[in-house]
Design a protein around this motif. Structure first.
Motif, PDB file in Angstrom:
ATOM      1  N   VAL A  78      42.964  11.764 -17.889  1.00  0.00           N
ATOM      2  CA  VAL A  78      41.657  11.230 -18.247  1.00  0.00           C
ATOM      3  C   VAL A  78      41.710   9.706 -18.224  1.00  0.00           C
ATOM      4  O   VAL A  78      42.690   9.085 -18.649  1.00  0.00           O
ATOM      5  CB  VAL A  78      41.238  11.729 -19.648  1.00  0.00           C
ATOM      6  CG1 VAL A  78      40.032  10.952 -20.167  1.00  0.00           C
ATOM      7  CG2 VAL A  78      40.928  13.222 -19.610  1.00  0.00           C
TER       8      VAL A  78
ATOM      9  N   ILE B  50      37.043  13.113 -14.716  1.00  0.00           N
ATOM     10  CA  ILE B  50      38.159  12.568 -15.491  1.00  0.00           C
ATOM     11  C   ILE B  50      37.800  11.224 -16.113  1.00  0.00           C
ATOM     12  O   ILE B  50      38.581  10.686 -16.905  1.00  0.00           O
ATOM     13  CB  ILE B  50      39.422  12.417 -14.628  1.00  0.00           C
ATOM     14  CG1 ILE B  50      39.190  11.420 -13.488  1.00  0.00           C
ATOM     15  CG2 ILE B  50      39.887  13.765 -14.109  1.00  0.00           C
ATOM     16  CD1 ILE B  50      40.464  10.978 -12.803  1.00  0.00           C
TER      17      ILE B  50
ATOM     18  N   GLU C 284      35.709   9.075 -18.677  1.00  0.00           N
ATOM     19  CA  GLU C 284      34.841   9.144 -19.848  1.00  0.00           C
ATOM     20  C   GLU C 284      33.495   8.484 -19.556  1.00  0.00           C
ATOM     21  O   GLU C 284      32.451   8.964 -19.997  1.00  0.00           O
ATOM     22  CB  GLU C 284      35.499   8.446 -21.032  1.00  0.00           C
ATOM     23  CG  GLU C 284      36.595   9.238 -21.720  1.00  0.00           C
ATOM     24  CD  GLU C 284      37.100   8.566 -22.974  1.00  0.00           C
ATOM     25  OE1 GLU C 284      37.760   9.240 -23.775  1.00  0.00           O
ATOM     26  OE2 GLU C 284      36.826   7.353 -23.160  1.00  0.00           O
TER      27      GLU C 284
ATOM     28  N   LEU D  48      35.140  16.889 -19.875  1.00  0.00           N
ATOM     29  CA  LEU D  48      36.022  15.758 -19.621  1.00  0.00           C
ATOM     30  C   LEU D  48      37.433  16.250 -19.355  1.00  0.00           C
ATOM     31  O   LEU D  48      37.988  17.017 -20.143  1.00  0.00           O
ATOM     32  CB  LEU D  48      36.032  14.804 -20.820  1.00  0.00           C
ATOM     33  CG  LEU D  48      36.974  13.597 -20.725  1.00  0.00           C
ATOM     34  CD1 LEU D  48      36.569  12.682 -19.568  1.00  0.00           C
ATOM     35  CD2 LEU D  48      36.978  12.822 -22.045  1.00  0.00           C
ATOM     36  N   GLY D  49      38.004  15.809 -18.226  1.00  0.00           N
ATOM     37  CA  GLY D  49      39.389  16.121 -17.944  1.00  0.00           C
ATOM     38  C   GLY D  49      39.595  16.973 -16.716  1.00  0.00           C
ATOM     39  O   GLY D  49      38.657  17.542 -16.140  1.00  0.00           O
TER      40      GLY D  49
END
Length: 298
Positions: free
Chosen positions: A45, A118, A120, A136-137
């Motif tokens: 991330v 990835i 934010e 997210l990720g």
């Protein structure tokens, strides 16, 4: 060393670039060209401290000037027709950025949408700009199995360190019979010529090849290499088409190559005319595939 696309050991490793030490290899079996890297770890991330929300928003604004929306609608019309018998079909976009593609899929074609990124900052921009809540990720951080009728990836596969792992994760996410559409950079005759020039010069002539294969693009696929990779990951009904799509203006591209300023206007004019008349390499692959409907189709 083995090819990350087809698994062949018939790999030629070129010299390091004299500009940035980038090493590129070429597979003699499937003709893919790829970066030589030591790690295949999942992508981490990227926080807003590293890439701000404002930077992502500016990037999204710049991308709107490209060919995206017209191509999105062309592919979404096809995908919607393929899943027309499914009530409330689900679509997941990998690396969804600002969520604009997902908003079109939701608002104009009736898909129930979701996706990931990835960055934010991209998650924040997608929520504000498109009304889409992204995960997210990396895909490996989320537990999806037989959840989606369609998965899309717009120039994402070339950015990851382990494309086969990603395609297997997507395969797991798809419902039986589910569709994958992806777009990825094409290893053209011109790219192979640039590679040969880099090899022949011992890494000195590398500016253009470094522009196509660098930290942001880790692999350039051929029709053969992407087909083989998808077959290895368990997909069927694979179709691959090459297209001429140049989202960056010729002037911006020449500036990125640090061409002499006096050469940019006339050269950009010639390049733009060549693009308009399809007299340039087809640098993009459109790829569609399907997860088998039953184990017998594997």
């Amino acid at each position: 060393m083995t090819c990350p696309a087809c698994g062949s050991g018939a790999v030629h490793v070129g010299p390091a670039s004299r500009r940035n030490d980038i090493v590129v290899a070429r597979c003699a079996s499937c003709r893919a060209q790829f970066l030589v890297e030591e790690t295949t770890a999942p992508t981490e991330v990227v926080s807003t401290d590293e890439v701000s929300v404002e930077y992502v928003a500016d990037w999204v604004d710049a991308k709107r000037e490209g060919v995206g929306p017209a191509v999105w609608r062309e592919k979404l019309a096809w995908l919607a027709d393929e899943v027309k018998d499914i009530d409330k079909p689900t679509l997941y976009d990998v690396g969804a950025g600002g969520g604009e593609f997902l908003a079109v899929a939701r608002d104009e074609y009736g898909f129930t949408v979701s996706g990931n990124d990835i960055l934010e900052g991209a998650v924040a921009v997608a929520r504000e700009l498109s009304g889409v809540d992204l995960e997210l990720g990396d895909l490996s951080a989320h537990d999806h199995e037989d959840d989606f009728d369609v998965v899309t990836m717009w120039c994402v596969l070339a950015h990851v360190r382990d494309g086969e792992r990603m395609l297997r994760e997507v395969h797991r996410m798809l419902n039986p019979g589910g569709l994958l559409f992806l777009q990825t950079p094409h290893n053209t005759i011109a790219d192979r010529a640039f590679y040969r020039a880099k090899v022949a010069s011992g890494g000195r002539v590398s500016r253009i090849s470094d522009r196509r294969l660098a930290g942001h693009h880790r692999i350039l696929h051929t029709k053969q290499s992407i087909t083989t990779l998808l077959e290895r990951a368990g997909y069927v009904d694979i179709k691959v088409d090459a297209h001429t799509r140049y989202p960056m203006s010729s002037k911006a591209y020449l500036v990125s190559l640090r061409a002499p300023s006096w050469t940019i206007p006339p050269t950009a004019w010639v390049m733009d005319k060549a693009v308009e008349n399809n007299a340039v390499p087809r640098i993009t692959l459109d790829v569609q595939a399907r997860k088998p409907r039953s184990p017998r189709e594997s």
